[in-house]
Design an enzyme around this catalytic site. Structure first.
Site, PDB file in Angstrom:
ATOM      1  N   CYS A  80     -12.411  12.009  -9.541  1.00 26.23           N
ATOM      2  CA  CYS A  80     -13.558  11.541  -8.752  1.00 26.23           C
ATOM      3  C   CYS A  80     -13.578  10.016  -8.714  1.00 26.23           C
ATOM      4  O   CYS A  80     -12.633   9.406  -8.231  1.00 26.23           O
ATOM      5  CB  CYS A  80     -14.858  12.149  -9.263  1.00 26.23           C
ATOM      6  N   HIS A 131     -13.482  17.531  -8.206  1.00 31.02           N
ATOM      7  CA  HIS A 131     -13.639  17.790  -9.639  1.00 31.02           C
ATOM      8  C   HIS A 131     -12.893  19.064 -10.012  1.00 31.02           C
ATOM      9  O   HIS A 131     -13.401  20.164  -9.780  1.00 31.02           O
ATOM     10  CB  HIS A 131     -15.118  17.969  -9.991  1.00 31.02           C
ATOM     11  N   GLU A 189     -12.554  20.306 -12.897  1.00 32.30           N
ATOM     12  CA  GLU A 189     -13.303  21.010 -13.945  1.00 32.30           C
ATOM     13  C   GLU A 189     -14.474  21.812 -13.378  1.00 32.30           C
ATOM     14  O   GLU A 189     -15.064  22.634 -14.082  1.00 32.30           O
ATOM     15  CB  GLU A 189     -13.788  20.012 -15.000  1.00 32.30           C
TER      16      GLU A 189
END
Length: 214
Positions: free
Chosen positions: A83, A192, A194
């Site tokens: 990011c 992202h 994750e």
């Protein structure tokens, strides 16, 4: 076989614990720290980032993070930016008329997206290039984005570390922007991983696997 060691760089940006857990699930031994020696010694360094470009650069410089990144890359040591952790790798970020110098690993300027709806928030597909190790097996998957700024133009460049970077693009409302870059030991994503479910987990596994061969 010993798990690769990864440092998630702690410079005061974002929900770092989710990044730590995601990389642990990908098969790495992870430590959250700002310590220079530990960050240099790890097999991989993950640079997270949320919020404003200028604030992230200020936090990074406060712990000499830009030097850690540069020193690792000069020795071919893997780094992954996520990011705003990707955005700060470029030369400049322009927000609200303020131009902030980045880490200058890649040419280019982070600027506000020109789509009808900003921020770009939610799931989106990407245009991954052929031969990408980052997107191996997940070229057609969707990933989770949350951002109002991005790199909208790319100057083809090579450097003494690698061949030409592999650039992945995405489109939001007709505005194309850089979604990821794979440049030798330096990988980065605007989205992202994750927060990107199984596809993001697979991408992180691809990165962790690359550390074993680095």
């Amino acid at each position: 076989m010993t798990a690769p060691s990864v440092v998630v760089l702690d410079y005061g940006s974002g929900n770092l614990r989710s990044a730590v857990r995601a990389v642990e699930r990908a098969g790495a031994s992870v430590e959250l720290t700002a310590d220079l020696d530990t960050a240099m010694a790890a097999d991989g360094l993950l640079v997270p980032g949320v919020g404003a470009f200028a604030a992230c650069m200020a936090g990074l410089r406060a712990i000499r993070g830009e030097r850690i990144i540069a020193r690792r890359l000069s020795g071919g040591r893997p780094v992954l930016g996520i990011c705003v952790g990707m955005q700060i790798l470029f030369e400049h970020g322009v927000e609200h008329g303020v131009d902030t110098e980045g880490c200058c690993e890649w040419p280019g300027t982070v600027e506000r997206l020109q789509a009808p709806v900003v921020p770009h928030m939610g799931w989106n597909t990407v245009e991954a290039p052929e031969g990408s190790r980052m997107f191996a097996g997940i070229e057609d998957e969707r990933f989770y984005f949350v951002h109002s700024y991005g790199v909208r133009t790319w100057e083809l460049v090579t450097n003494d570390r690698t061949k030409a970077p592999l650039v992945t693009w995405a489109d939001h409302g007709g505005d194309r922007f850089v979604a990821a870059v794979e440049n030798g030991p330096l990988w980065a994503t605007q989205f992202h991983p994750e927060k990107s479910g199984d596809a993001g987990a697979a991408l992180l596994r691809n990165w962790v696997t690359s550390l074993k061969a680095a």
